[in-house]
Design a protein around this motif. Structure first.
Motif, PDB file in Angstrom:
ATOM      1  N   UNK A 110      -0.270   0.029   2.550  1.00  7.41           N
ATOM      2  CA  UNK A 110      -1.543   0.101   3.254  1.00  7.41           C
ATOM      3  C   UNK A 110      -1.911   1.665   2.965  1.00  7.41           C
ATOM      4  N   UNK A 111      -3.136   1.904   3.234  1.00  9.30           N
ATOM      5  CA  UNK A 111      -3.926   3.377   3.093  1.00  9.30           C
ATOM      6  C   UNK A 111      -3.542   4.317   1.800  1.00  9.30           C
ATOM      7  N   UNK A 112      -3.626   3.262   0.659  1.00 13.55           N
ATOM      8  CA  UNK A 112      -3.547   3.923  -0.677  1.00 13.55           C
ATOM      9  C   UNK A 112      -4.664   4.795  -0.723  1.00 13.55           C
ATOM     10  N   UNK A 113      -4.693   6.072  -1.018  1.00 13.81           N
ATOM     11  CA  UNK A 113      -5.812   6.673  -1.189  1.00 13.81           C
ATOM     12  C   UNK A 113      -6.319   7.068  -2.688  1.00 13.81           C
ATOM     13  N   UNK A 114      -7.447   7.762  -2.661  1.00 12.75           N
ATOM     14  CA  UNK A 114      -8.107   7.962  -3.882  1.00 12.75           C
ATOM     15  C   UNK A 114      -7.573   9.096  -4.635  1.00 12.75           C
ATOM     16  N   UNK A 115      -6.977   9.904  -3.783  1.00 18.87           N
ATOM     17  CA  UNK A 115      -6.416  11.200  -4.373  1.00 18.87           C
ATOM     18  C   UNK A 115      -5.042  10.599  -5.359  1.00 18.87           C
ATOM     19  N   UNK A 160       3.959   0.688 -17.575  1.00 19.12           N
ATOM     20  CA  UNK A 160       4.666  -0.769 -17.331  1.00 19.12           C
ATOM     21  C   UNK A 160       3.801  -1.826 -17.190  1.00 19.12           C
ATOM     22  N   UNK A 161       2.484  -1.661 -17.008  1.00 16.45           N
ATOM     23  CA  UNK A 161       1.432  -2.368 -16.594  1.00 16.45           C
ATOM     24  C   UNK A 161       1.031  -3.371 -17.896  1.00 16.45           C
ATOM     25  N   UNK A 162       0.559  -4.728 -17.707  1.00 14.05           N
ATOM     26  CA  UNK A 162      -0.294  -5.204 -18.935  1.00 14.05           C
ATOM     27  C   UNK A 162      -1.523  -5.603 -18.501  1.00 14.05           C
ATOM     28  N   UNK A 163      -2.278  -5.556 -19.505  1.00 10.40           N
ATOM     29  CA  UNK A 163      -3.801  -6.025 -19.255  1.00 10.40           C
ATOM     30  C   UNK A 163      -3.789  -7.329 -18.525  1.00 10.40           C
ATOM     31  N   UNK A 164      -4.763  -7.298 -17.214  1.00  8.17           N
ATOM     32  CA  UNK A 164      -4.912  -8.414 -16.628  1.00  8.17           C
ATOM     33  C   UNK A 164      -4.001  -8.457 -15.389  1.00  8.17           C
ATOM     34  N   UNK A 165      -3.227  -7.430 -15.171  1.00 10.56           N
ATOM     35  CA  UNK A 165      -2.068  -7.460 -14.332  1.00 10.56           C
ATOM     36  C   UNK A 165      -2.954  -7.303 -12.736  1.00 10.56           C
ATOM     37  N   UNK A 166      -2.523  -7.559 -11.704  1.00 11.60           N
ATOM     38  CA  UNK A 166      -3.200  -7.808 -10.377  1.00 11.60           C
ATOM     39  C   UNK A 166      -2.555  -6.749  -9.248  1.00 11.60           C
ATOM     40  N   UNK A 167      -3.041  -6.126  -8.689  1.00  9.98           N
ATOM     41  CA  UNK A 167      -2.654  -5.296  -7.657  1.00  9.98           C
ATOM     42  C   UNK A 167      -3.057  -6.194  -6.175  1.00  9.98           C
ATOM     43  N   UNK A 168      -1.998  -6.136  -5.538  1.00  8.88           N
ATOM     44  CA  UNK A 168      -1.962  -6.922  -4.123  1.00  8.88           C
ATOM     45  C   UNK A 168      -1.460  -5.768  -3.300  1.00  8.88           C
ATOM     46  N   UNK A 169      -2.448  -5.361  -2.321  1.00 10.17           N
ATOM     47  CA  UNK A 169      -2.053  -4.313  -1.544  1.00 10.17           C
ATOM     48  C   UNK A 169      -2.396  -4.543   0.118  1.00 10.17           C
ATOM     49  N   UNK A 170      -1.991  -3.643   1.050  1.00 10.78           N
ATOM     50  CA  UNK A 170      -2.083  -3.545   2.325  1.00 10.78           C
ATOM     51  C   UNK A 170      -3.463  -3.294   2.865  1.00 10.78           C
ATOM     52  N   UNK A 171      -3.698  -2.879   3.994  1.00 12.01           N
ATOM     53  CA  UNK A 171      -4.941  -2.360   4.571  1.00 12.01           C
ATOM     54  C   UNK A 171      -5.552  -1.352   3.998  1.00 12.01           C
ATOM     55  N   UNK A 172      -7.067  -1.367   4.098  1.00  9.63           N
ATOM     56  CA  UNK A 172      -7.735   0.126   3.869  1.00  9.63           C
ATOM     57  C   UNK A 172      -7.289   0.623   2.557  1.00  9.63           C
ATOM     58  N   UNK A 173      -7.217  -0.211   1.288  1.00 17.52           N
ATOM     59  CA  UNK A 173      -7.067   0.381  -0.043  1.00 17.52           C
ATOM     60  C   UNK A 173      -8.140   1.265  -0.436  1.00 17.52           C
ATOM     61  N   UNK A 174      -7.855   2.222  -1.100  1.00 16.11           N
ATOM     62  CA  UNK A 174      -9.051   3.230  -1.528  1.00 16.11           C
ATOM     63  C   UNK A 174      -9.685   4.087  -0.633  1.00 16.11           C
ATOM     64  N   UNK A 175      -8.976   4.195   0.611  1.00 21.06           N
ATOM     65  CA  UNK A 175      -9.510   5.439   1.424  1.00 21.06           C
ATOM     66  C   UNK A 175      -9.461   6.637   0.847  1.00 21.06           C
ATOM     67  N   UNK A 176     -10.562   7.573   1.331  1.00 15.66           N
ATOM     68  CA  UNK A 176     -10.534   9.002   0.787  1.00 15.66           C
ATOM     69  C   UNK A 176     -11.925   9.184   0.069  1.00 15.66           C
ATOM     70  N   UNK A 177     -11.676   9.784  -1.149  1.00 22.17           N
ATOM     71  CA  UNK A 177     -13.128  10.325  -1.653  1.00 22.17           C
ATOM     72  C   UNK A 177     -14.048   9.225  -2.612  1.00 22.17           C
ATOM     73  N   UNK A 213     -10.195  -3.550   2.088  1.00 26.67           N
ATOM     74  CA  UNK A 213     -10.677  -2.417   1.190  1.00 26.67           C
ATOM     75  C   UNK A 213     -11.498  -1.375   1.787  1.00 26.67           C
ATOM     76  N   UNK A 214     -11.354  -0.209   1.708  1.00 28.13           N
ATOM     77  CA  UNK A 214     -12.144   1.011   2.214  1.00 28.13           C
ATOM     78  C   UNK A 214     -13.531   0.716   1.675  1.00 28.13           C
TER      79      UNK A 214
END
Ligand code: SF4
Lengths: 172, 418
Positions: free
Chosen positions: A17-22, A52-69, A90-91
């Motif tokens: 959760x709370x992955x930030x834009x910085x 490591x990632x490949x084209x089309x991979x999917x991010x699954x995340x907790x609450x408030x993804x993208x908090x910040x700027x 998602x923020x």
């Protein structure tokens, strides 16, 4: 106008959760070119991940993804090849940037408990469902209004403004 | 059911009798603020039409004076744009330079009851003026500038009633750290501030709260209108009409809590996060620092410089600490000079820079190296925010930062002797 409603299949990468834009796009890279910005995504918390990632991979995340700027962090995720983001929430500012930079993203409460890293996911923008192809579990995400999905899926707001004759490619 | 203040502002500006949480509204933009980060080639486009040039403000703030070729280019793109469309409210390098959110306050650009957008996340700052103000992205700004409108999703509103008085050196920075600590994030939600404490809180003190609401991930943060605010805005905009929006008595809040300002003590957010991550300054005493910073759109006001000068006057900054002080605008800088604050701050050993975002965003004027520790009175302490990802950033009020700079380690400002 009929709208294309994508269905994506991809391998899941988990984020808390709370992955930030910085973290997504560090401040020092703000004045880099789009290409250079790709190199620094998650360099502080997941160094080496972009290799490591490949084209089309999917991010699954907790609450408030993208908090910040307001920085174009959603564009960087699109540019490194992430097919879409599904998060418990998602923020608000980040979601605007997903719409405006044309990065597919859905809010789906509970999704972070339903996936492990490496699972295969199917994400449907037809019925806004998320399927864990390993466990068979199906969740429903919050629907996105047509007006926003149209922009999100058409590459963002800039092509729209260009088509209306309001902007053109940058000429400095 | 009645509406909250922000719901009423959004209803009014979307020409609807009412709005409710979950609605998607298209609103008229009253003020659109462009700044240097919008102007870099990766974000900017050639603009062919501006809907309302008189509603646009152009500010250079993140990297001023230009710190490298890229910022210099951004600035010259901005100058061309301003000339092409006859933008009058233009804050270039010089006497009117400053951080966009601070200039909005200095000049009274945010009119109560209107919509203000800017491509910077701390735009919620202007909510102190009962304005629907929020940060958007760069493409959003191109949309707002060319079409004169934007869209918002209406969220639910949390109401905080502020009661009683702060006891100095506790400040509104400590209030917002307390709210972040107790209530965590407010993602998807709006915040409305009001209550009997308002008359004793200066506009600067209140603005620290709305600015820092970005750290709570709030959508909009607005204050209920009161005479102090209205007088301030009227003073800056003589003869200009506006309709401030009060919450309905039966407004429907997600929740409503009382914040007792008398119980607030100096707090410090630990590195990497503001949410649920603060401790009393007293508990962290002894944590050694390399750098201290006072500035930013949240804490670069004249009040903040006064607090710093009170704390630093007649004392000296610890030998191993770099104290950097960055006023929020050149106008604040000049006022602080006249008031004698700058002299005291500099005599103590601080470096006072020109007004800019500077060290706050890790852009220039005080970047941290790996392994360094900073205590900052700015807005954000995310990992790598102020420099190397292996630096650590603690966050606190100007009083706590100044006290810590004197001791060379984190210090409760109440423990600096009188
Ligand atoms: S002072 Fe800091 S938080 Fe405020 S606008 Fe500048 S970089 Fe952003």
């Amino acid at each position: 106008m009929t709208m294309e409603r994508p269905i994506l299949n991809g391998q899941v990468w988990k984020f808390p959760e709370n992955i930030n834009t910085d973290l997504i796009l560090p401040g020092r890279a703000q004045y880099f070119s789009e290409e250079e910005q790709k190199e620094v995504v998650f360099e502080a918390n997941r160094p080496g991940w972009i290799r490591e990632i490949r084209q089309g991979d999917i991010i699954v995340a907790g609450r408030n993804f993208g908090m910040g700027s307001s920085r174009p962090a959603a564009r960087s995720l699109r540019n490194i090849g992430i097919g879409c983001l599904v998060a418990d929430s998602i923020n608000g500012l980040f979601f605007r940037n997903c719409v405006n930079w044309g990065f597919l993203a859905l809010e789906c409460p509970g999704v972070s408990n339903t996936f492990n890293e490496g699972d295969q996911a199917a994400v449907s923008f037809e019925d806004f469902s998320i399927t864990n192809k390993m466990s068979g579990e199906v969740l429903s995400a919050n629907a996105i209004p047509d007006s926003l999905l149209l922009t999100m899926n058409a590459g963002g707001v800039l092509p729209v403004l260009e088509a209306e004759g309001l902007i053109s490619e940058a000429q400095v | 059911m009645g509406m909250t203040a922000i719901e009423k502002i959004l209803a009014k500006n979307s020409n609807q009798a009412s709005v409710k949480p979950g609605d998607l509204v298209v609103v008229e933009v009253g003020t659109a603020i462009l700044y240097d980060n919008n102007l870099i080639p990766a974000n900017w486009r050639n603009i062919l039409k501006v809907k309302h040039p008189d509603r646009v403000v152009m500010v250079f703030d993140h990297r001023v004076p230009a710190k490298d070729i890229m910022s210099a280019q951004a600035h010259s793109t901005g100058r061309k744009f301003v000339k092409k469309f006859g933008i009058k409210r233009f804050h270039d390098v010089g006497a009117e330079q400053g951080i966009s959110h601070v200039l909005v306050a200095d000049h009274g650009y945010a009119l109560p009851g209107t919509v203000l957008v800017c491509g910077d996340s701390h735009t919620c700052s202007a909510g102190v003026f009962n304005c629907a103000a929020r940060g958007t992205g760069s493409p959003d700004m191109l949309y707002a500038v060319t079409k004169g409108e934007t869209w918002f999703k209406v969220g639910e509103t949390v109401r905080y009633d502020l009661i009683n008085n702060l006891s100095a050196p506790a400040s509104t920075k400590d209030v917002i750290l307390h709210i972040a600590n107790v209530y965590g994030d407010h993602a998807t939600m709006n915040i409305e501030f009001g209550g009997p404490a308002l008359p004793n809180l200066s506009m600067n003190a209140r603005r620290t709260i709305t600015t820092m609401s970005a750290e709570l991930s709030a959508e909009f943060a607005t204050f209920e209108p009161d005479p102090v605010m209205l007088e301030y805005v009227r003073g800056k905009n003589p003869g200009v009409e506006f309709e401030e929006q009060y919450p309905d008595p039966n407004a429907n809040y997600h929740r409503r809590n009382t914040i007792d300002l008398a119980g607030i003590e100096p707090l410090v957010a630990l590195p990497d996060a503001v949410l649920n991550n603060s401790r009393p300054a007293a508990e962290l005493e002894g944590e050694r620092i390399d750098q201290a910073f006072i500035g930013s759109c949240a804490n670069g006001t004249l009040d903040d410089l006064a607090v710093a000068s009170d704390m630093l006057g007649g004392r000296t900054v610890s030998k191993h600490v770099r104290l950097i002080v960055t006023p929020g605008s050149q106008s604040i800088y000049r006022q602080a000079l006249k008031a004698g604050y700058i002299e005291k701050i500099m005599d103590a050993g601080a470096v006072v820079t020109n007004a800019t975002c500077g060290a706050c965003g890790g852009g220039h004027l005080g970047i941290l190296s790996a392994g360094e520790t900073c205590i900052t009175a700015s807005t954000r302490n995310f990992k790598g925010r102020m420099g190397d990802p292996d630096s650590r950033v603690f966050m606190a009020s100007p009083a706590t930062v100044a006290a810590s700079a004197i001791r060379g380690s984190i210090t409760d400002p109440r423990n600096i002797g009188n």
